[in-house]
Design an enzyme around this catalytic site. Structure first.
Site, short mmCIF file in Angstrom:
data_model
loop_
_atom_site.label_atom_id
_atom_site.label_comp_id
_atom_site.label_asym_id
_atom_site.label_seq_id
_atom_site.Cartn_x
_atom_site.Cartn_y
_atom_site.Cartn_z
N CYS A 119 0.81 -1.23 0.00
CA CYS A 119 0.00 0.00 0.00
C CYS A 119 0.84 1.27 0.00
O CYS A 119 0.31 2.37 -0.19
CB CYS A 119 -0.97 -0.01 1.17
SG CYS A 119 -2.00 -1.48 1.20
N HIS A 252 -3.22 7.15 2.00
CA HIS A 252 -3.66 5.82 1.59
C HIS A 252 -5.05 5.59 2.18
O HIS A 252 -5.31 5.87 3.35
CB HIS A 252 -2.68 4.77 2.09
CG HIS A 252 -3.17 3.37 1.93
ND1 HIS A 252 -3.73 2.92 0.75
CD2 HIS A 252 -3.22 2.33 2.80
CE1 HIS A 252 -4.08 1.66 0.91
NE2 HIS A 252 -3.80 1.27 2.14
N ASN A 282 -10.24 -0.24 0.05
CA ASN A 282 -8.78 -0.15 0.07
C ASN A 282 -8.23 -0.77 -1.21
O ASN A 282 -8.32 -1.98 -1.40
CB ASN A 282 -8.26 -0.89 1.32
CG ASN A 282 -6.75 -0.84 1.46
OD1 ASN A 282 -6.04 -0.51 0.52
ND2 ASN A 282 -6.27 -1.18 2.64
O1 UT7 Z 1 -3.79 -1.21 3.55
C1 UT7 Z 1 -2.77 -1.48 4.42
C2 UT7 Z 1 -3.03 -0.96 5.74
N1 UT7 Z 1 -4.19 -1.60 6.31
C3 UT7 Z 1 -4.80 -1.00 7.29
O2 UT7 Z 1 -4.43 0.07 7.62
C4 UT7 Z 1 -5.90 -1.73 8.01
C5 UT7 Z 1 -5.76 -1.47 9.47
N2 UT7 Z 1 -6.77 -2.07 10.30
C6 UT7 Z 1 -8.06 -1.73 10.29
O3 UT7 Z 1 -8.47 -0.92 9.49
C7 UT7 Z 1 -8.99 -2.29 11.33
O4 UT7 Z 1 -8.21 -2.94 12.32
C8 UT7 Z 1 -10.04 -3.27 10.77
C9 UT7 Z 1 -11.06 -2.50 9.95
C10 UT7 Z 1 -9.36 -4.32 9.93
C11 UT7 Z 1 -10.78 -3.96 11.91
O5 UT7 Z 1 -11.34 -3.00 12.81
P1 UT7 Z 1 -11.15 -3.19 14.36
O6 UT7 Z 1 -11.91 -2.11 15.00
O7 UT7 Z 1 -9.68 -3.25 14.63
O8 UT7 Z 1 -11.89 -4.54 14.64
P2 UT7 Z 1 -11.29 -5.88 15.28
O9 UT7 Z 1 -10.39 -6.56 14.32
O10 UT7 Z 1 -10.78 -5.58 16.64
O11 UT7 Z 1 -12.62 -6.75 15.42
C12 UT7 Z 1 -13.66 -6.38 16.34
C13 UT7 Z 1 -14.73 -7.41 16.29
C14 UT7 Z 1 -14.18 -8.83 16.48
O12 UT7 Z 1 -15.15 -9.54 17.25
P3 UT7 Z 1 -14.93 -9.75 18.81
O13 UT7 Z 1 -13.64 -10.50 18.91
O14 UT7 Z 1 -14.87 -8.37 19.41
O15 UT7 Z 1 -16.12 -10.54 19.21
C15 UT7 Z 1 -14.17 -9.39 15.08
O16 UT7 Z 1 -14.33 -10.80 15.05
O17 UT7 Z 1 -15.37 -7.40 15.02
C16 UT7 Z 1 -15.39 -8.73 14.47
N3 UT7 Z 1 -15.33 -8.63 13.02
C17 UT7 Z 1 -16.42 -8.47 12.25
N4 UT7 Z 1 -17.73 -8.40 12.57
C18 UT7 Z 1 -18.59 -8.22 11.56
C19 UT7 Z 1 -14.23 -8.64 12.22
N5 UT7 Z 1 -14.61 -8.49 10.94
C20 UT7 Z 1 -15.96 -8.37 10.93
C21 UT7 Z 1 -16.92 -8.18 9.92
N6 UT7 Z 1 -18.20 -8.10 10.28
N7 UT7 Z 1 -16.57 -8.06 8.61
#
Ligand code: UT7
Length: 325
Positions: A119, A252, A282
């Site tokens: 990215c 980005h 993205n």
């Molecule tokens: O392009 C290169 C750079 N990439 C980035 O910069 C991406 C960086 N990361 C992010 O943007 C975020 O971390 C994400 C969007 C990927 C995830 O957001 P988050 O707020 O960090 O969520 P999380 O991974 O902590 O997940 C929270 C909850 C989890 O459930 P529990 O464990 O709290 O019960 C996940 O299992 O959300 C759940 N979850 C979902 N729920 C519904 C994860 N994906 C989904 C989904 N739908 N698609």
């Protein structure tokens, strides 16, 4: 006389199939994977992304973006003596997507190669093109970010498959007597290879490992927020500028929350940030030139303005380019 490089035209291209959150949610539900429009929008700011059709490759998307950029610059393909494509989803193992694109564009002779910095690929590629122009090795470069991430997504992993999309953006960068690119700052930290990767490769005619995107989202999020702030300060300092000189931040487009956090740290209002993640998702190396072209064609980004471009992603890589548009 000093020799500088300057962007003389921008272009972009999105494959026609727009996949809304609603469409993706129902597609995933059919596989027993639960997600929702609310979750995707709240956690990432993404409402839709575009997916390329079967048989379409990164070079095809990049070609359309390049043609648009050439037209905007008032140039023809034969003027181009350097093509750099930033991509992590090349058409083939080799030759480079840049060579394939050069063949399709019909402008043999100049140098053509790919840059692989995920990215951060576009800011890496722009920095390399700037250096080659300043060194006198090229006069008229096409710098392109082109990706088809839909082909490397794991549609059984709801934590990643809802985030990425396909597309391409391009700029024409030309030698100039007045400064366009003001400063660059590029970095990598290879100890974070496993945080965001596609851990597969070709071996003996088969795929070894899993050639699908894997990401530790929270860890990437935390790293991204820190390094984007430091890269921004580095390019400002190198150019003798401050945050108040920035007309547009074009980061980005991974997550609206990362962009909001970066803007806050740079004391910029979100009105000064070009945001396309909602419509594009993205698109990795394509996201910055896509957002730049969107900014230009919507009339927001004007000639003479100071732009801060920032990338961050797998590697771990990050970097920024400050430029006078
Ligand atoms: O392009 C290169 C750079 N990439 C980035 O910069 C991406 C960086 N990361 C992010 O943007 C975020 O971390 C994400 C969007 C990927 C995830 O957001 P988050 O707020 O960090 O969520 P999380 O991974 O902590 O997940 C929270 C909850 C989890 O459930 P529990 O464990 O709290 O019960 C996940 O299992 O959300 C759940 N979850 C979902 N729920 C519904 C994860 N994906 C989904 C989904 N739908 N698609």
């Amino acid at each position: 006389m000093s020799r500088y490089s300057r962007i003389t035209g921008t272009g972009s291209y999105l494959p026609p199939h727009k996949v809304t959150n609603a469409e993706l949610v129902s597609r995933l539900a059919a596989k027993g994977i639960e997600t929702s429009d609310e979750w995707i929008v709240e956690r990432s700011g993404i409402g839709a992304r575009h997916f390329a059709a079967e048989g379409v490759f990164s070079s095809d998307l990049g070609l359309e973006a390049a043609k648009n950029a050439l037209q905007a610059a008032g140039r023809i393909a034969q003027d181009v003596d350097l093509i750099i494509v930033a991509t992590s989803t090349p058409d083939m193992v080799f030759p480079s997507t840049a060579c394939i694109l050069q063949g399709k564009l019909g402008c043999a002779g100049g140098a053509a190669f790919d840059v692989q910095a995920v990215c951060s690929g576009f800011v890496y590629a722009l920095t390399v093109a700037d250096a080659l122009i300043k060194a006198g090795s090229a006069r008229c470069a096409l710098v392109i970010g082109a990706e088809i991430f839909s082909r490397i997504l794991d549609f059984n992993d709801r934590g990643t498959c809802v985030l990425f999309g396909d597309g391409a953006g391009a700029v024409v960068l030309e030698a100039s007597d007045t400064p366009g690119i003001l400063s660059s700052d590029l970095h990598a930290d290879g100890k974070h290879v496993d945080l965001l990767c596609v851990p597969g490769h070709v071996s003996g005619g088969a795929i070894a490992g899993v050639p699908l995107l894997k990401m530790e989202g929270q860890a990437v999020f935390k790293l991204a927020v820190g390094v984007l702030e430091s890269a921004a300060h580095a390019v400002l300092e190198k150019a003798g500028k401050t945050e108040t000189d920035i007309d547009w931040l074009i980061p980005h487009q991974a997550n609206i929350r990362i962009m909001q956090s970066t803007a806050k740290k740079l004391k910029l209002s979100m009105d000064k940030v070009i945001v396309t993640v909602g419509e594009h998702g993205n698109t990795s190396a394509a996201s910055i030139p896509l957002a730049l072209d969107f900014g230009v064609r919507s009339g927001k980004v004007q000639r003479g303005q100071t732009l801060l471009l920032e990338g961050v992603g797998g590697g771990f890589t990050w970097g920024a380019v400050l430029l006078n548009f």
